[in-house]
Design a protein around this motif. Structure first.
Motif, PDB file in Angstrom:
ATOM      1  N   ILE A   1       0.847  -1.291  -0.234  1.00  0.00           N
ATOM      2  CA  ILE A   1      -0.245   0.116   0.195  1.00  0.00           C
ATOM      3  C   ILE A   1       0.913   1.310  -0.087  1.00  0.00           C
ATOM      4  O   ILE A   1       1.903   1.163   0.769  1.00  0.00           O
ATOM      5  CB  ILE A   1      -0.800  -0.579   1.522  1.00  0.00           C
TER       6      ILE A   1
ATOM      7  N   LYS B   1      -8.894  -9.924   5.664  1.00  0.00           N
ATOM      8  CA  LYS B   1      -9.672 -11.101   4.323  1.00  0.00           C
ATOM      9  C   LYS B   1      -9.089 -11.785   4.107  1.00  0.00           C
ATOM     10  O   LYS B   1      -9.656 -13.258   3.806  1.00  0.00           O
ATOM     11  CB  LYS B   1     -10.070  -9.630   3.777  1.00  0.00           C
TER      12      LYS B   1
ATOM     13  N   LYS C   1      -5.533   0.699   8.337  1.00  0.00           N
ATOM     14  CA  LYS C   1      -7.116   0.257   7.850  1.00  0.00           C
ATOM     15  C   LYS C   1      -7.781  -0.725   6.295  1.00  0.00           C
ATOM     16  O   LYS C   1      -7.530  -1.456   6.852  1.00  0.00           O
ATOM     17  CB  LYS C   1      -8.004   1.197   8.096  1.00  0.00           C
ATOM     18  N   THR C   2      -6.386   0.115   5.559  1.00  0.00           N
ATOM     19  CA  THR C   2      -6.535  -0.922   4.424  1.00  0.00           C
ATOM     20  C   THR C   2      -6.255  -2.061   4.584  1.00  0.00           C
ATOM     21  O   THR C   2      -6.594  -2.757   4.277  1.00  0.00           O
ATOM     22  CB  THR C   2      -6.452   0.073   3.309  1.00  0.00           C
TER      23      THR C   2
ATOM     24  N   ARG D   1      -8.109  -4.384   6.898  1.00  0.00           N
ATOM     25  CA  ARG D   1      -8.853  -5.081   6.330  1.00  0.00           C
ATOM     26  C   ARG D   1      -8.317  -6.201   5.138  1.00  0.00           C
ATOM     27  O   ARG D   1      -9.115  -7.286   5.315  1.00  0.00           O
ATOM     28  CB  ARG D   1      -9.495  -4.315   5.212  1.00  0.00           C
ATOM     29  N   ILE D   2      -6.933  -6.075   4.608  1.00  0.00           N
ATOM     30  CA  ILE D   2      -6.667  -6.789   3.781  1.00  0.00           C
ATOM     31  C   ILE D   2      -5.843  -8.199   4.631  1.00  0.00           C
ATOM     32  O   ILE D   2      -6.021  -9.475   4.317  1.00  0.00           O
ATOM     33  CB  ILE D   2      -5.631  -6.537   2.911  1.00  0.00           C
TER      34      ILE D   2
ATOM     35  N   SER E   1       0.866   5.259   0.638  1.00  0.00           N
ATOM     36  CA  SER E   1       0.480   6.449   1.247  1.00  0.00           C
ATOM     37  C   SER E   1       0.164   7.761   0.131  1.00  0.00           C
ATOM     38  O   SER E   1       1.522   8.124  -0.075  1.00  0.00           O
ATOM     39  CB  SER E   1       1.085   6.734   1.900  1.00  0.00           C
TER      40      SER E   1
ATOM     41  N   ALA F   1      -5.962   5.881   7.497  1.00  0.00           N
ATOM     42  CA  ALA F   1      -6.689   5.561   6.436  1.00  0.00           C
ATOM     43  C   ALA F   1      -5.809   3.544   5.903  1.00  0.00           C
ATOM     44  O   ALA F   1      -5.917   2.907   5.682  1.00  0.00           O
ATOM     45  CB  ALA F   1      -7.323   5.836   5.399  1.00  0.00           C
ATOM     46  N   ASP F   2      -4.675   4.039   5.875  1.00  0.00           N
ATOM     47  CA  ASP F   2      -3.535   2.866   4.831  1.00  0.00           C
ATOM     48  C   ASP F   2      -3.228   1.792   5.747  1.00  0.00           C
ATOM     49  O   ASP F   2      -3.268   0.721   5.389  1.00  0.00           O
ATOM     50  CB  ASP F   2      -2.089   3.337   4.465  1.00  0.00           C
TER      51      ASP F   2
END
Length: 170
Positions: free
Chosen positions: A20, A48, A40-41, A44-45, A22, A37-38
């Motif tokens: 990721i 998942k 949290k991404t 999430r990855i 930024s 936000a980075d």
């Protein structure tokens, strides 16, 4: 010898493809400091893809102004990132953990599901992002220095040592 091994492992991990950036799409286009936000991404990855956390819950104790810490992945970053992390609203510094029995050496704090360990050996791509301009980002020249923060779950990679030790899974 220990630093040489650590640097070799880091070089391989940094070459990974789950990345990721930024505010960009490559190291050369990174335009921001690391943002919540980075993280949290990344979180999430990881979830998942069924990545396993390393740690168990640190429950809220009776200590004044303490905070629980959820089961978490580990993040490995440079000490220069401390100021950026500490400015994030969800950040809990290690000294506010409800208990200190599960704290790793050089651990500085956590955001939900990610705990951070710092090392001056963590990778920095100096002067390699976008032009500094008014970004306010750290630089050693005219372009942003890109601090590579590694986030990983249990059994994310293995290491075969150069000697008589056994295979180690991290």
């Amino acid at each position: 010898a220990g630093q040489s091994v650590e640097l070799t492992i880091l070089a391989v991990l940094i070459g990974g493809t789950a990345v990721i950036y930024s505010g960009g799409s490559s190291t050369a286009t990174v335009a921001n400091e690391l943002k919540i936000a980075d993280l949290k991404t990344a979180r999430r990855i990881m979830l998942k893809n069924r990545a396993k956390t390393f740690t168990t819950l640190i429950k809220t104790g009776t200590g004044f102004n303490s905070a629980p810490v959820r089961p978490s992945f580990w993040a490995y970053t440079h000490p220069d990132m401390m100021k950026t992390l500490e400015a994030m609203p969800e950040y809990v510094p290690v000294e506010k953990y409800a208990a200190h029995t599960q704290v790793m050496e050089n651990e500085i704090g956590a955001i939900p599901v990610i705990r951070f360990v710092v090392s001056d050996l963590a990778s920095v791509a100096t002067d390699s992002g976008v032009a500094v301009g008014s970004t306010g980002c750290i630089t050693s020249g005219t372009k942003i220095d890109v601090y590579r923060t590694l986030i990983f779950g249990q059994n994310a990679f293995g290491v075969v040592p150069l000697g008589s030790k056994n295979f180690e899974t991290i």
